[in-house]
Design a protein around this motif. Structure first.
Motif, PDB file in Angstrom:
ATOM      1  N   ASN A 290       0.828  -1.208   0.000  1.00 50.92           N
ATOM      2  CA  ASN A 290       0.000   0.000   0.000  1.00 50.92           C
ATOM      3  C   ASN A 290       0.863   1.259   0.000  1.00 50.92           C
ATOM      4  OD1 ASN A 290      -2.927   0.808   0.220  1.00 50.92           O
ATOM      5  ND2 ASN A 290      -2.090   1.986   1.934  1.00 50.92           N
ATOM      6  N   ARG A 291       1.920   1.234   0.822  1.00 50.25           N
ATOM      7  CA  ARG A 291       2.826   2.397   0.862  1.00 50.25           C
ATOM      8  C   ARG A 291       3.461   2.642  -0.496  1.00 50.25           C
ATOM      9  NH1 ARG A 291       6.403   0.815   4.523  1.00 50.25           N
ATOM     10  NH2 ARG A 291       5.600   1.956   6.319  1.00 50.25           N
ATOM     11  N   GLU A 292       3.850   1.563  -1.159  1.00 53.21           N
ATOM     12  CA  GLU A 292       4.485   1.715  -2.472  1.00 53.21           C
ATOM     13  C   GLU A 292       3.510   2.298  -3.500  1.00 53.21           C
ATOM     14  OE1 GLU A 292       7.835   1.218  -3.077  1.00 53.21           O
ATOM     15  OE2 GLU A 292       7.705   1.161  -0.886  1.00 53.21           O
ATOM     16  N   HIS A 293       2.248   1.919  -3.414  1.00 54.49           N
ATOM     17  CA  HIS A 293       1.252   2.486  -4.329  1.00 54.49           C
ATOM     18  C   HIS A 293       0.972   3.952  -3.991  1.00 54.49           C
ATOM     19  CE1 HIS A 293      -0.174  -0.707  -7.040  1.00 54.49           C
ATOM     20  NE2 HIS A 293       0.193  -1.538  -6.086  1.00 54.49           N
ATOM     21  N   LEU A 294       0.973   4.284  -2.711  1.00 58.16           N
ATOM     22  CA  LEU A 294       0.775   5.680  -2.315  1.00 58.16           C
ATOM     23  C   LEU A 294       1.916   6.556  -2.830  1.00 58.16           C
ATOM     24  CD1 LEU A 294      -0.535   5.230   1.342  1.00 58.16           C
ATOM     25  CD2 LEU A 294      -1.791   6.281  -0.544  1.00 58.16           C
ATOM     26  N   LYS A 295       3.118   6.000  -2.855  1.00 61.74           N
ATOM     27  CA  LYS A 295       4.274   6.758  -3.335  1.00 61.74           C
ATOM     28  C   LYS A 295       4.148   7.141  -4.804  1.00 61.74           C
ATOM     29  CE  LYS A 295       7.764   4.824  -0.176  1.00 61.74           C
ATOM     30  NZ  LYS A 295       8.960   3.939  -0.096  1.00 61.74           N
ATOM     31  N   THR A 296       3.403   6.361  -5.553  1.00 65.04           N
ATOM     32  CA  THR A 296       3.285   6.628  -6.995  1.00 65.04           C
ATOM     33  C   THR A 296       2.316   7.776  -7.290  1.00 65.04           C
ATOM     34  OG1 THR A 296       1.437   5.090  -7.362  1.00 65.04           O
ATOM     35  CG2 THR A 296       3.677   4.175  -7.461  1.00 65.04           C
ATOM     36  N   LEU A 297       1.538   8.206  -6.297  1.00 63.71           N
ATOM     37  CA  LEU A 297       0.562   9.273  -6.506  1.00 63.71           C
ATOM     38  C   LEU A 297       1.242  10.631  -6.499  1.00 63.71           C
ATOM     39  CD1 LEU A 297      -2.222   8.049  -4.036  1.00 63.71           C
ATOM     40  CD2 LEU A 297      -2.087   7.621  -6.492  1.00 63.71           C
ATOM     41  N   ASP A 298       0.747  11.562  -7.319  1.00 55.76           N
ATOM     42  CA  ASP A 298       1.283  12.914  -7.248  1.00 55.76           C
ATOM     43  C   ASP A 298       0.585  13.668  -6.121  1.00 55.76           C
ATOM     44  OD1 ASP A 298      -1.166  14.042  -8.170  1.00 55.76           O
ATOM     45  OD2 ASP A 298      -0.544  13.853 -10.256  1.00 55.76           O
ATOM     46  N   GLU A 299       1.036  14.897  -5.850  1.00 51.62           N
ATOM     47  CA  GLU A 299       0.546  15.640  -4.692  1.00 51.62           C
ATOM     48  C   GLU A 299      -0.940  15.968  -4.805  1.00 51.62           C
ATOM     49  OE1 GLU A 299       3.208  18.915  -4.549  1.00 51.62           O
ATOM     50  OE2 GLU A 299       4.918  17.702  -3.915  1.00 51.62           O
ATOM     51  N   ASN A 300      -1.406  16.234  -6.037  1.00 55.66           N
ATOM     52  CA  ASN A 300      -2.828  16.519  -6.237  1.00 55.66           C
ATOM     53  C   ASN A 300      -3.680  15.298  -5.917  1.00 55.66           C
ATOM     54  OD1 ASN A 300      -3.196  19.296  -7.288  1.00 55.66           O
ATOM     55  ND2 ASN A 300      -1.766  18.591  -8.844  1.00 55.66           N
ATOM     56  N   GLU A 301      -3.265  14.123  -6.428  1.00 55.14           N
ATOM     57  CA  GLU A 301      -4.006  12.886  -6.186  1.00 55.14           C
ATOM     58  C   GLU A 301      -4.025  12.560  -4.696  1.00 55.14           C
ATOM     59  OE1 GLU A 301      -3.083  10.365 -10.269  1.00 55.14           O
ATOM     60  OE2 GLU A 301      -1.513  10.560  -8.744  1.00 55.14           O
ATOM     61  N   PHE A 302      -2.885  12.776  -4.055  1.00 56.49           N
ATOM     62  CA  PHE A 302      -2.788  12.487  -2.624  1.00 56.49           C
ATOM     63  C   PHE A 302      -3.716  13.390  -1.828  1.00 56.49           C
ATOM     64  CE2 PHE A 302      -0.961  10.941   1.177  1.00 56.49           C
ATOM     65  CZ  PHE A 302      -0.134   9.888   0.855  1.00 56.49           C
ATOM     66  N   ALA A 303      -3.745  14.672  -2.196  1.00 63.29           N
ATOM     67  CA  ALA A 303      -4.615  15.626  -1.497  1.00 63.29           C
ATOM     68  C   ALA A 303      -6.074  15.220  -1.618  1.00 63.29           C
ATOM     69  CB  ALA A 303      -4.401  17.024  -2.081  1.00 63.29           C
ATOM     70  N   LEU A 304      -6.499  14.814  -2.817  1.00 59.94           N
ATOM     71  CA  LEU A 304      -7.891  14.426  -3.024  1.00 59.94           C
ATOM     72  C   LEU A 304      -8.258  13.217  -2.184  1.00 59.94           C
ATOM     73  CD1 LEU A 304      -8.201  14.963  -6.885  1.00 59.94           C
ATOM     74  CD2 LEU A 304      -9.223  16.353  -5.068  1.00 59.94           C
ATOM     75  N   LEU A 305      -7.339  12.253  -2.072  1.00 58.96           N
ATOM     76  CA  LEU A 305      -7.602  11.082  -1.237  1.00 58.96           C
ATOM     77  C   LEU A 305      -7.732  11.462   0.236  1.00 58.96           C
ATOM     78  CD1 LEU A 305      -5.276   8.345  -2.795  1.00 58.96           C
ATOM     79  CD2 LEU A 305      -7.768   8.393  -2.805  1.00 58.96           C
ATOM     80  N   LEU A 306      -7.062  12.556   0.612  1.00 57.69           N
ATOM     81  CA  LEU A 306      -7.144  13.029   1.993  1.00 57.69           C
ATOM     82  C   LEU A 306      -8.329  13.964   2.204  1.00 57.69           C
ATOM     83  CD1 LEU A 306      -3.344  13.691   2.642  1.00 57.69           C
ATOM     84  CD2 LEU A 306      -4.730  11.838   3.596  1.00 57.69           C
ATOM     85  N   GLY A 307      -9.103  14.178   1.141  1.00 60.94           N
ATOM     86  CA  GLY A 307     -10.307  14.983   1.256  1.00 60.94           C
ATOM     87  C   GLY A 307     -10.083  16.473   1.158  1.00 60.94           C
ATOM     88  N   THR A 308      -9.043  16.901   0.470  1.00 61.95           N
ATOM     89  CA  THR A 308      -8.756  18.320   0.319  1.00 61.95           C
ATOM     90  C   THR A 308      -8.227  18.598  -1.080  1.00 61.95           C
ATOM     91  OG1 THR A 308      -7.422  20.173   1.167  1.00 61.95           O
ATOM     92  CG2 THR A 308      -6.422  17.996   1.245  1.00 61.95           C
ATOM     93  N   GLN A 309      -8.280  19.862  -1.469  1.00 57.42           N
ATOM     94  CA  GLN A 309      -7.689  20.267  -2.738  1.00 57.42           C
ATOM     95  C   GLN A 309      -6.388  21.028  -2.516  1.00 57.42           C
ATOM     96  OE1 GLN A 309     -10.865  22.429  -4.731  1.00 57.42           O
ATOM     97  NE2 GLN A 309     -11.622  20.561  -5.670  1.00 57.42           N
ATOM     98  N   ASP A 310      -5.954  21.078  -1.261  1.00 55.70           N
ATOM     99  CA  ASP A 310      -4.703  21.753  -0.903  1.00 55.70           C
ATOM    100  C   ASP A 310      -3.524  20.864  -1.283  1.00 55.70           C
ATOM    101  OD1 ASP A 310      -2.443  22.804   0.426  1.00 55.70           O
ATOM    102  OD2 ASP A 310      -3.704  23.722   1.963  1.00 55.70           O
ATOM    103  N   VAL A 311      -2.806  21.266  -2.325  1.00 56.09           N
ATOM    104  CA  VAL A 311      -1.680  20.459  -2.805  1.00 56.09           C
ATOM    105  C   VAL A 311      -0.598  20.341  -1.735  1.00 56.09           C
ATOM    106  CG1 VAL A 311       0.102  20.265  -4.586  1.00 56.09           C
ATOM    107  CG2 VAL A 311      -2.160  21.128  -5.180  1.00 56.09           C
ATOM    108  N   GLY A 312      -0.450  21.406  -0.936  1.00 57.81           N
ATOM    109  CA  GLY A 312       0.543  21.369   0.139  1.00 57.81           C
ATOM    110  C   GLY A 312       0.253  20.278   1.147  1.00 57.81           C
TER     111      GLY A 312
END
Length: 454
Positions: A300-322
C-alpha cells in the motif's frame, strides 16, 4: 464467458474479491465477457441492499462487468429444466420428511457409516408429505475433472448419491441453479474457492443429465489463512474488504496483494492492467496461504508513493496540494491513508502539552515557545504566504524562522526542538522538521493551538 457469482448475504470477503479478480483477468486475456451473477436464491438470508454494495465494491476495484443478472430471475427456467429431468426419468419426487432424513443420518452416525441417501426411501412417506422435493439421480460412474490448480480430481459413484435440485417450495438449490445458469450464459471457465470442490461434480452431473456437452474449465483457489494459521473467518477484521478500505488501503494495493498471494509475480508492485499481461492461474500455489497484513501495508505504501501531490490531497479529502505533499512526506512513518490522516489531525488539533512526558516535562518550555511564536505571528515573522520552492529558499526560510524563535524564547537544544515539534506536529518524535516546515508554514495560525488556551 467468465463469471463472478456473489451472494447478497453479507459483506464481501477478500477470498470472494480474489476470485472476482482472477475471473476478470482471465476474461480479459481470453477476450470473453465478464458476467456478474447475483446468487439471491436464499431469500431468508438475503440482506436488502447488499447486492448494491457488492456492485459498488466491484466498480471501485475496476472490475467492470459486461452483463449483470440475478439468479432468481431464472427460476422459471430452472423449474423447466427440473420438469424435463423428471419426464426423462433422470430426476424424481422425494417425499421424505426432514425428521425422517434426520433419523437416518443419526442411525448412520451411530453405525459409524457415512450418510447416503437411499432411492428406495423416495415414496415411503408419500401419504404424509404433500410437498415433495425433487432429487436428481446420483451417478453410476465416477465423475472427474481437471483443476488448473489442484490437478486431476475424481469422485466415486458412492460420493454422488441422489441429491435435491428443487426444494419443497419449488426454489432451486444452489447447485442446480448454479449449474443451469452456467449453461444458460455459456460460461467457459470458473475460478472459485476450494470450498466449492465438492459442489463441482454435482454441477457436472446436472449438466450431463441435461444433455449439456460443453467442457468447462475449473480452478479452485486454496483457502486464505488468518494470522493464527487457521482458516480466515468473519471474525478476522482483515477478511472484510470494507474494513481494509476503511483502514485506508488503496483498491489497487489490495488487488496487487491478492494477485501476488501464493504466486510468483514478475514484478513486486503492479496494477491490474499490467497483471493482465502476464497472469497465469496455473502459477497459483496449491497450498493455503496466510494473509500477511504487514505485506499489504508495504504494498500500500508503495502504491501511495506513486501518486502525485494533487491525487494524494484528493484522497485526503482536500484540494490543498501542500497538504497532499505533506501527506506524502509522512509515508516515511505511515502505510495507510488513515495513519496519515491521524498524523495530520494531530497537526491541526489543539496540542495537549501536558501529555508529553519523557522522563521530564516539556510543558513550561512549550508554553514559553508558544508565546514566542504567537508574538512572531503578530510581527509576520511566521507569515502565511507560501515559501519559495527552491531548496535553498526553503532552507534559508526555515533557518531564519528557527534562529529568531531561539533568540526570542531563550530556549536551546532539546528544550527548544522538542517543544517546537510538539507545538507544530502534536508529536514528540518524527520526520525532520525542516522537511515539513514549508508545508506547515501557510497554516501556522491553525496549527499553533494549545488545549485549554485561546
Amino acid at each position: 464467458m467468465l463469471r463472478f457469482a456473489p451472494s447478497p448475504t453479507g459483506d464481501m470477503h477478500i477470498g470472494n474479491l480474489r476470485a472476482a479478480i482472477f475471473n476478470y483477468i482471465i476474461a480479459k486475456q481470453r477476450g470473453e465477457k465478464f458476467l456478474i451473477r447475483i446468487e439471491d436464491t436464499d431469500f431468508a438470508r438475503n440482506i436488502d441492499g447488499k447486492d448494491k454494495e457488492i456492485l459498488a465494491s466491484l466498480n471501485l476495484f475496476g472490475l467492470l462487468w459486461d452483463e449483470l443478472v440475478y439468479q432468481s430471475h431464472n427460476f422459471k427456467r430452472h423449474q423447466k429444466f427440473a420438469d424435463d429431468l423428471i419426464k426423462q426419468g433422470k430426476a424424481f419426487y422425494c417425499y421424505c420428511t426432514k425428521e425422517f432424513l434426520e433419523q437416518k443420518k443419526q442411525e448412520a452416525l451411530e453405525a459409524h457409516l457415512p450418510f447416503r441417501y437411499d432411492d428406495t426411501w423416495a415414496e415411503i412417506q408419500k401419504n404424509e408429505n404433500p410437498k415433495p422435493v425433487v432429487r436428481l439421480f446420483g451417478s453410476s460412474e465416477p465423475i472427474a475433472f481437471d483443476d488448473m490448480i489442484k490437478g486431476r480430481l475424481e469422485f466415486a459413484p458412492n460420493e454422488l448419491d441422489s441429491f435435491v435440485i428443487l426444494r419443497e417450495d419449488g426454489i432451486p438449490t444452489y447447485n442446480f441453479a448454479c449449474a443451469c445458469d452456467d449453461m444458460i450464459y455459456d460460461v467457459s471457465f470458473i475460478v472459485r474457492g476450494e470450498d466449492h470442490v465438492s459442489n463441482t461434480p454435482k454441477q457436472i452431473l446436472i449438466q450431463q443429465s441435461l444433455g449439456y456437452k460443453k467442457h468447462l474449465g475449473y480452478a479452485h483457489l486454496p483457502i486464505i489463512l488468518g494470522e493464527s494459521g487457521k482458516k480466515m473467518s468473519k471474525r478476522d477484521s482483515a477478511s472484510s474488504v470494507d474494513w481494509l478500505l476503511e483502514q485506508g488501503f488503496l483498491p489497487q494495493a489490495i488487488i496487487n496483494y491478492l494477485i501476488s498471494m501464493g504466486n510468483h509475480t514478475p514484478k513486486e508492485i503492479f496494477t491490474l492492467k499490467v497483471a493482465i499481461e502476464w497472469f497465469s492461474i496455473e502459477d497459483i500455489a496449491k497450498s493455503p496461504v496466510k494473509f500477511d497484513l504487514k505485506r499489504l501495508r508495504y504494498i500500500n505504501r508503495e502504491h501511495l508513493k506513486t501518486l502525485d501531490e494533487n491525487e494524494f490531497a484528493l484522497l485526503l479529502g482536500t484540494q490543498d496540494v501542500g497538504i497532499g505533499a505533506l501527506g506524502k512526506l509522512y509515508l516515511e512513518e505511515a502505510s495507510t491513508l488513515n495513519e496519515i490522516r491521524e498524523k495530520l489531525n494531530r497537526i491541526f488539533s489543539p496540542k495537549d502539552i501536558s501529555a508529553f512526558y519523557e522522563g521530564e516535562s516539556f510543558e513550561p518550555e512549550c508554553l514559553k515557545l508558544f508565546e514566542t511564536l504567537q508574538i512572531m505571528l503578530g510581527l509576520s515573522a511566521c507569515s502565511q504566504g507560501q515559501v519559495e520552492k527552491t531548496n535553498e529558499a526553503i532552507l534559508a526560510d526555515y533557518e531564519s524562522f528557527k534562529n529568531e524563535a531561539i533568540t526570542r524564547s531563550g530556549l536551546k537544544g532539546k528544550q527548544f526542538f522538542k517543544p517546537l515539534r510538539i507545538l507544530l506536529t502534536g508529536e514528540s518524535h518524527g520526520i525532520d522538521l525542516g522537511a515539513i516546515y514549508p508545508y506547515l508554514r501557510p497554516h501556522f495560525k491553525d496549527i499553533l493551538q494549545i488545549k485549554g488556551q485561546k
